[in-house]
Design an enzyme around this catalytic site. Structure first.
Site, PDB file in Angstrom:
ATOM      1  N   HIS A  58      -6.948  -2.282 -15.835  1.00 58.42           N
ATOM      2  CA  HIS A  58      -6.293  -3.364 -16.591  1.00 58.42           C
ATOM      3  C   HIS A  58      -4.851  -3.521 -16.128  1.00 58.42           C
ATOM      4  CE1 HIS A  58      -5.885  -5.475 -20.758  1.00 58.42           C
ATOM      5  NE2 HIS A  58      -5.208  -6.103 -19.805  1.00 58.42           N
ATOM      6  N   HIS A  60      -1.862  -6.470 -14.386  1.00 58.41           N
ATOM      7  CA  HIS A  60      -1.463  -7.849 -14.069  1.00 58.41           C
ATOM      8  C   HIS A  60      -0.389  -7.748 -12.981  1.00 58.41           C
ATOM      9  CE1 HIS A  60      -3.384  -9.500 -17.780  1.00 58.41           C
ATOM     10  NE2 HIS A  60      -3.072  -8.304 -18.261  1.00 58.41           N
ATOM     11  N   ARG A  62       0.688  -9.983 -10.998  1.00 61.18           N
ATOM     12  CA  ARG A  62       1.513 -11.206 -10.930  1.00 61.18           C
ATOM     13  C   ARG A  62       1.441 -11.924  -9.587  1.00 61.18           C
ATOM     14  NH1 ARG A  62       1.576 -11.388 -16.262  1.00 61.18           N
ATOM     15  NH2 ARG A  62       3.212 -10.200 -17.292  1.00 61.18           N
ATOM     16  N   ASN A  92      -5.304 -13.841 -14.957  1.00 61.93           N
ATOM     17  CA  ASN A  92      -4.347 -14.847 -15.446  1.00 61.93           C
ATOM     18  C   ASN A  92      -3.073 -14.863 -14.593  1.00 61.93           C
ATOM     19  OD1 ASN A  92      -4.093 -12.301 -16.685  1.00 61.93           O
ATOM     20  ND2 ASN A  92      -2.996 -13.112 -18.439  1.00 61.93           N
ATOM     21  N   HIS A 175     -10.237  -9.802 -24.181  1.00 62.90           N
ATOM     22  CA  HIS A 175      -9.022  -9.696 -24.984  1.00 62.90           C
ATOM     23  C   HIS A 175      -9.385 -10.228 -26.363  1.00 62.90           C
ATOM     24  CE1 HIS A 175      -4.452 -10.234 -25.562  1.00 62.90           C
ATOM     25  NE2 HIS A 175      -5.040 -10.488 -26.728  1.00 62.90           N
ATOM     26  N   ASP A 269      -2.600  -2.169 -19.146  1.00 60.16           N
ATOM     27  CA  ASP A 269      -2.192  -3.558 -19.378  1.00 60.16           C
ATOM     28  C   ASP A 269      -0.816  -3.787 -18.757  1.00 60.16           C
ATOM     29  OD1 ASP A 269      -2.219  -6.168 -20.190  1.00 60.16           O
ATOM     30  OD2 ASP A 269      -1.912  -5.755 -22.319  1.00 60.16           O
ATOM     31  N   GLY A 285       4.560  -8.651 -22.859  1.00 60.12           N
ATOM     32  CA  GLY A 285       4.100  -7.877 -21.711  1.00 60.12           C
ATOM     33  C   GLY A 285       5.126  -6.850 -21.276  1.00 60.12           C
TER      34      GLY A 285
END
Length: 400
Positions: A58, A60, A62, A92, A175, A269, A285
Site C-alpha cells: 500500500h 502512493h 506519486r 490514484n 478503501h 499507506d 496523507g
C-alpha cells in the site's frame, strides 16, 4: 552471495543461526557453516536478525503526475533504507491508472528507476472500466476501489458499477471506512471474490473483519503503523490522513487484532506531501515506508507482537495474499530478498536523515526498536549502512 551467521525465526518461534546462499538472485541453500564458493561475495550478519524483505502493498509513489512530492526513485530509496524490497503502487496518480494504456505508460516510465522491486494496483472507475480490468488483472496485484472519498477523484458509489468491478477482478482492495467496511464485506459475500480491506483504523472495523473470517469469507485486513502508534491526541496539521487518527482504545484494538491473527498485514499507506503543502491547508496523507519496519521493531520491543508475527504481517502474508511470485519468505527457491536488522542500534528519528523527497517523517522524535543495517534484493545489496547501490528493481510477477 553467502550471508553468514543469520539469526532466523522459524515458524514455531524458535530462533536459530544459519547461513543463506543466494545464486543468480535465488535462495539456493539455508544451513549451518556453509562454505563460500570461488568468487562468492560474503556478508557477515554477525548474529543479527535476518528477515525476509518487507513487502509494502500500500504505497502512493506519486509517479506520474505528482513527482514534486515523490517519484519512483526517491520512494524506492526510502523503501530500501527501510528494508522494503517490494512495494505495490496505488492507482490514484495523475492520470488515474484505470486503463490498460495508462498502466503500460506507468510501467514504461518505471523501468530502471527503482531500488526495490515493485508492482501496481489497478483502479476501479465510477465509469465502469470492468473491460479494462479483464485485460490487465493477471498482471496487477488487485483492483483498488474507493468506497470513501480520498486523494484523487475515484469514489465509486453505483451498485451496478460495483457489481461489474467485483465480477471482473481477481482480488479487490478497498478503501472503506466505518460502515463502508461492512458494505465491502457484503460485496465480497455477494460476488465471492477475495477482499483486502486497506488501513483499518477502528475497533468496530476489526470486529467486522473478525466476524467475516469466522463466517469463512476470504477477507483480509491491513493496518498502517501510524494507526497503531498515534491517536487523536497526536492530531495536528501535519498528522492528517485518510482514515484519520482515532482513539487510544482503537489503537489497543488494532494491536490486539494484529497479534491474534485477525489483521493480516502492515501496509504503510505511504502518501507523501511536501511540508509547505501540508502547512498551507489541510492535506491528507503522510509518508511511511522509510521507518515502518524500525517502528514495528519498537512494537516487538514493547511485546505488542513477536518477531515471527512481524515477519508474517510485513512479508509472508502480503506475498501470499497477492500471490507475488518468489516473495515473502526465506526459503529455498524464493528470491534472495533479505533485510539485516540490528536491534542493539536504536536511535531517535530525525528530519535531516529522511530520504523521501517530501523531506519529513511523522515519526520524527520517535525512538526506533532497531536499525535496518543492510537491504538485499535478489542477492544484491541495494542499501548498506547509509549507502545506496544499483537501481535493479523490476516489476514483480504473480502466481495464478
Amino acid at each position: 552471495m553467502l550471508i553468514k551467521n543469520c539469526k532466523l525465526v522459524l515458524e514455531n518461534e524458535q530462533e536459530v543461526i544459519r547461513d543463506i546462499e543466494i545464486t543468480s538472485g535465488i535462495i539456493t541453500a539455508i544451513g549451518e557453516k556453509l562454505e563460500a564458493k570461488n568468487g562468492e561475495e560474503i556478508i557477515e550478519a554477525e548474529g543479527n536478525y535476518v528477515l525476509p524483505g518487507i513487502i509494502d502493498v500500500h504505497t502512493h509513489m506519486r509517479d506520474p503526475g505528482l513527482c514534486h512530492k515523490e517519484d519512483f526513485t526517491t520512494g524506492s530509496m526510502a523503501c530500501a533504507k527501510g528494508g522494503v524490497t517490494t512495494f505495490i503502487d496505488m492507482p490514484n496518480t495523475v492520470p488515474n491508472t484505470t486503463t490498460e494504456k495508462i498502466l503500460e505508460e506507468k510501467r514504461n516510465n518505471s523501468l530502471l528507476m527503482s531500488y526495490s522491486d515493485y508492482g501496481f494496483h489497478f483502479g476501479g472507475s465510477r465509469n465502469d472500466n470492468s473491460q479494462e480490468i479483464e485485460k490487465v488483472k493477471d498482471g496487477v496485484a488487485s483492483t483498488k476501489i474507493f468506497l470513501n472519498m480520498s486523494t484523487g477523484d475515484m469514489l465509486v458509489e453505483e451498485e451496478k458499477v460495483l457489481e461489474n468491478l467485483f465480477r471482473s477482478s481477481k482480488i479487490i482492495s478497498v478503501h472503506g471506512e466505518e460502515e463502508m467496511v461492512d458494505r465491502a464485506i457484503d460485496l465480497c459475500r455477494k460476488y465471492k471474490k477475495p477482499l483486502y480491506l486497506c488501513h483499518l483504523s477502528k475497533e468496530s472495523e476489526v470486529e467486522s473483519l473478525r466476524k467475516a473470517k469466522e463466517e469463512g469469507l476470504e477477507v483480509y485486513g491491513e493496518v498502517a503503523p501510524h494507526h497503531l502508534f498515534f491517536n487523536e491526541m497526536d492530531k495536528s496539521q501535519l498528522m492528517r490522513m485518510k482514515p484519520e487518527l482515532k482513539s487510544k482504545k482503537d489503537n489497543e484494538a488494532l494491536w490486539k487484532g494484529l497479534m491474534d491473527g485477525t489483521i493480516d498485514t502492515i501496509g504503510t499507506d505511504h502518501a507523501p506531501h511536501r511540508l509547505e503543502e501540508k502547512m498551507e491547508k489541510v492535506t491528507f496523507g503522510i509518508p511511511g515506508v522509510e521507518h515502518s519496519l524500525e517502528m514495528m521493531l519498537k512494537g516487538v520491543e514493547e511485546k505488542k507482537l513477536t518477531m515471527r508475527r512481524l515477519m508474517e504481517v510485513m512479508s509472508i502474508n502480503p506475498g501470499k495474499i497477492f500471490k507475488i511470485k518468489g516473495k515473502g519468505n526465506i526459503q529455498v527457491g524464493n528470491d534472495g530478498d533479505l533485510v539485516i536488522v540490528d536491534l542493539n542500534q536504536k536511535r531517535i528519528i530525525e528530519r535531516d536523515e529522511v530520504i523521501s523527497k517530501c523531506g519529513w517523517s511523522p515519526y520524527e522524535g520517535q525512538k526506533t526498536g532497531g536499525t535496518v543495517r543492510t537491504t538485499i534484493l535478489r542477492g544484491q545489496v541495494v542499501y548498506n549502512h547509509g549507502e545506496f547501490y544499483k537501481k535493479i528493481g523490476r516489476e514483480v510477477q504473480y502466481n495464478g
